[in-house]
Design a protein around this motif. Sequence first.
Motif, short mmCIF file in Angstrom:
data_model
loop_
_atom_site.label_atom_id
_atom_site.label_comp_id
_atom_site.label_asym_id
_atom_site.label_seq_id
_atom_site.Cartn_x
_atom_site.Cartn_y
_atom_site.Cartn_z
N ALA A 92 3.94 -5.53 0.77
CA ALA A 92 2.80 -5.84 -0.10
C ALA A 92 2.34 -4.58 -0.33
O ALA A 92 2.01 -3.94 1.41
N ILE A 93 1.70 -3.69 -0.79
CA ILE A 93 0.71 -2.57 -0.85
C ILE A 93 -0.59 -3.08 -1.06
O ILE A 93 -0.79 -4.30 -1.67
N VAL A 94 -1.44 -2.63 0.11
CA VAL A 94 -3.06 -2.75 -0.33
C VAL A 94 -3.64 -1.79 -0.68
O VAL A 94 -2.96 -0.63 -0.35
N MET A 95 -4.34 -2.05 -2.20
CA MET A 95 -5.22 -0.13 -3.25
C MET A 95 -6.46 -0.81 -2.56
O MET A 95 -7.03 -1.55 -3.45
N VAL A 96 -7.57 0.23 -1.96
CA VAL A 96 -8.85 -0.34 -1.46
C VAL A 96 -8.91 0.45 -3.53
O VAL A 96 -9.13 1.49 -3.79
N VAL A 129 -11.39 1.85 -5.79
CA VAL A 129 -12.04 3.20 -5.25
C VAL A 129 -12.23 4.69 -6.82
O VAL A 129 -11.12 3.78 -8.13
N ASN A 130 -13.47 5.12 -7.60
CA ASN A 130 -13.35 5.49 -8.58
C ASN A 130 -12.16 6.47 -8.28
O ASN A 130 -11.59 7.53 -7.85
N PRO A 131 -11.77 6.80 -9.68
CA PRO A 131 -10.44 6.95 -10.09
C PRO A 131 -10.54 7.94 -9.90
O PRO A 131 -10.16 9.24 -9.81
N GLY A 132 -11.68 8.60 -10.59
CA GLY A 132 -11.95 10.43 -10.75
C GLY A 132 -11.78 10.53 -9.09
O GLY A 132 -12.14 12.18 -8.70
N PHE A 133 -12.33 10.12 -8.71
CA PHE A 133 -12.77 10.49 -7.11
C PHE A 133 -12.18 9.83 -5.62
O PHE A 133 -12.88 8.65 -4.98
N SER A 134 -10.63 9.96 -5.38
CA SER A 134 -10.04 8.18 -4.44
C SER A 134 -9.53 8.43 -3.21
O SER A 134 -8.93 7.79 -2.79
N SER A 135 -9.76 9.97 -2.78
CA SER A 135 -9.69 10.37 -1.30
C SER A 135 -10.45 9.78 -0.37
O SER A 135 -11.43 10.13 -0.19
N LEU A 136 -9.65 8.57 -0.24
CA LEU A 136 -10.92 7.80 1.31
C LEU A 136 -10.07 8.55 2.38
O LEU A 136 -9.15 9.19 2.67
N ASN A 137 -11.52 8.86 3.41
CA ASN A 137 -11.25 9.29 4.62
C ASN A 137 -10.28 8.95 5.27
O ASN A 137 -10.35 7.06 4.91
N LEU A 138 -9.84 8.89 6.28
CA LEU A 138 -8.34 7.50 7.27
C LEU A 138 -9.35 6.21 7.73
O LEU A 138 -8.75 5.47 7.75
N ALA A 139 -10.53 6.50 8.09
CA ALA A 139 -10.71 6.12 9.58
C ALA A 139 -11.70 4.82 8.03
O ALA A 139 -12.09 4.20 8.14
N GLN A 140 -12.58 5.53 7.20
CA GLN A 140 -13.01 5.27 6.23
C GLN A 140 -11.48 3.70 5.06
O GLN A 140 -12.38 2.54 5.24
N ALA A 141 -10.70 4.19 5.43
CA ALA A 141 -9.20 3.64 4.46
C ALA A 141 -9.55 2.26 5.60
O ALA A 141 -9.11 0.69 5.39
N VAL A 142 -9.29 2.83 7.13
CA VAL A 142 -8.93 1.42 7.71
C VAL A 142 -10.07 0.22 7.87
O VAL A 142 -9.73 -0.91 8.06
N PHE A 143 -11.65 1.24 7.93
CA PHE A 143 -12.20 0.08 7.38
C PHE A 143 -12.31 -1.15 6.59
O PHE A 143 -12.89 -2.12 6.56
N ALA A 144 -12.54 -0.32 5.89
CA ALA A 144 -11.80 -1.07 4.22
C ALA A 144 -11.20 -2.45 3.74
O ALA A 144 -11.95 -3.66 3.96
N VAL A 145 -10.36 -2.35 4.58
CA VAL A 145 -9.11 -2.77 4.94
C VAL A 145 -9.28 -3.45 5.72
O VAL A 145 -9.35 -5.23 5.50
N CYS A 146 -9.95 -3.63 7.46
CA CYS A 146 -10.28 -3.92 8.04
C CYS A 146 -11.26 -4.89 8.84
O CYS A 146 -11.07 -6.20 8.36
N HIS A 147 -11.78 -4.38 7.61
CA HIS A 147 -13.24 -4.55 7.45
C HIS A 147 -13.40 -6.67 6.50
O HIS A 147 -14.11 -7.42 7.04
N GLU A 148 -12.07 -6.35 5.57
CA GLU A 148 -12.33 -7.65 5.03
C GLU A 148 -12.07 -8.72 5.65
O GLU A 148 -12.00 -10.27 5.72
N TRP A 149 -10.74 -7.99 6.77
CA TRP A 149 -10.15 -9.56 7.40
C TRP A 149 -11.14 -9.80 8.91
O TRP A 149 -10.84 -10.90 8.61
N TYR A 150 -11.93 -8.97 9.29
CA TYR A 150 -13.08 -9.44 9.83
C TYR A 150 -13.84 -10.36 9.16
O TYR A 150 -14.62 -11.30 9.55
#
Lengths: 262, 262
Positions: B148-152, B154-175
């Motif tokens: 499956a695809i995970v999409m975080v 975010v603001n559709p007008g500025f959707s570029s997440l820093n790599l570590a930010q994306a890792v945190f956004a997904v992993c933190h939900e797991w935590y």
Amino acid sequence: MAGTDHTKTTEPALKGLTTPAVILVEPQLGENIGMAARAMLNCGLTDLRLVAPRDGWPNKDALAASAGAVQVIEAAQVFETTTEAVADLNFVLATTARHRDMTTRIVTPHQAAAEIHAVLGEGENRAGILFGREAKGLKNDDVTQADAIVMVPVNPGFSSLNLAQAVFAVCHEWYLAAIDEQEPSGLAIPKETRPASKDELNGMLKHLGDELEDAGFFHVEGKRPVMERNLRNMFQRANLTEQEIRTLRGVISSLTRTHEKK
Amino acid sequence: MAGTDHTKTTEPALKGLTTPAVILVEPQLGENIGMAARAMLNCGLTDLRLVAPRDGWPNKDALAASAGAVQVIEAAQVFETTTEAVADLNFVLATTARHRDMTTRIVTPHQAAAEIHAVLGEGENRAGILFGREAKGLKNDDVTQADAIVMVPVNPGFSSLNLAQAVFAVCHEWYLAAIDEQEPSGLAIPKETRPASKDELNGMLKHLGDELEDAGFFHVEGKRPVMERNLRNMFQRANLTEQEIRTLRGVISSLTRTHEKK
């Protein structure tokens, strides 16, 4: 991840919604300020406030690290003290990584988001979220400006979050709640009044402090800063309205003035 | 924010739980790998896998940027292809910032966390989350490796997440799902005191009321019951401790007693 809109900035995603301010207290690296600005705009936020940034402002590193969040960087406001930075806000949260020896309400980012939406949903209110400087976090004096503490739940064995990460963790919950259009819940405030601004709260606390100074209260106690912080914590926690601040000032004046006449 | 444990690494917080792997596909900057490792350990994750890192491995910048997440960096495994990196996994999610022209299920980080926990709860299963390289994201061939695809969101007008930010956004939900709301929330009260009893609160309010009566406060206002209720509301809301009640009684006595002496 890395989006496809690397340098594209457009209007905030959430037109019509009042958005909270992000206040970085004594941030050190421009790069971290820039990454925090990027994280803010990812979450649709644009009101960035800096308290005494170590390397001055503007800062080229901040602009470079913002990855295109230029509108946030360029509109950033700089303040000398946290007190000034929050003066116009009615509801303030302080983000901390550790427990403070203070009687302050602690909320998760999820709960914080709900509370901010509830406060901002009512009229002219403004809210803000405080973040401390890298490695050291917020000072207790900064935390006492806040209505509640936000703690991001993380691995207790490795709890040091990058500054921009902390900003994202808190702001993203606000964004998720915003796009969910969740029903506001929280404090019910009578229509004829509104939450007091920090300026109004500080004015009342100064009034009380000055009267207590005259009364020798701090001398007896021998520890004015601690006592003042304790008093601030109590009144902060009560989420006072503007009307209640006036009542309390009336109480202070009444208690002192009348006795002076005796 | 900035924790107090800046360089401290200890055992993962979640002993006994099988944790998902984080797979960075063709990461470019060592600094981003390091920050991703830090974000992982913030969330109790340690299984880092790198597919064809641009600048080779090991990478000094990665270690420096990990802010002490040494155990994650040192245990990182390197693979030549995404296929090899996910070979031992039973359930794989791909994080993307944009919609793909593919018939693939899309989940939020919150939903992803629930699915990972469900899969890992069953026997010997292993799970992993793919993240693409900076600026370009995952290739379609990588995405097809995923269940499956995970999409975080975010603001559709500025959707570029820093790599570590994306890792945190997904992993933190797991935590968060892992600790399952066991984090304490609510009022933090210093150990040496306790919430005031209603009796103590009422005693303080009577003390205040009597002094205000003497001072003519209610007479001026002309509506004692309403005013008393207002005062009670404020102090009630503050959730005062027993120690704070004593402080407030000291304040009342101080304001009145001293002025009587004048």
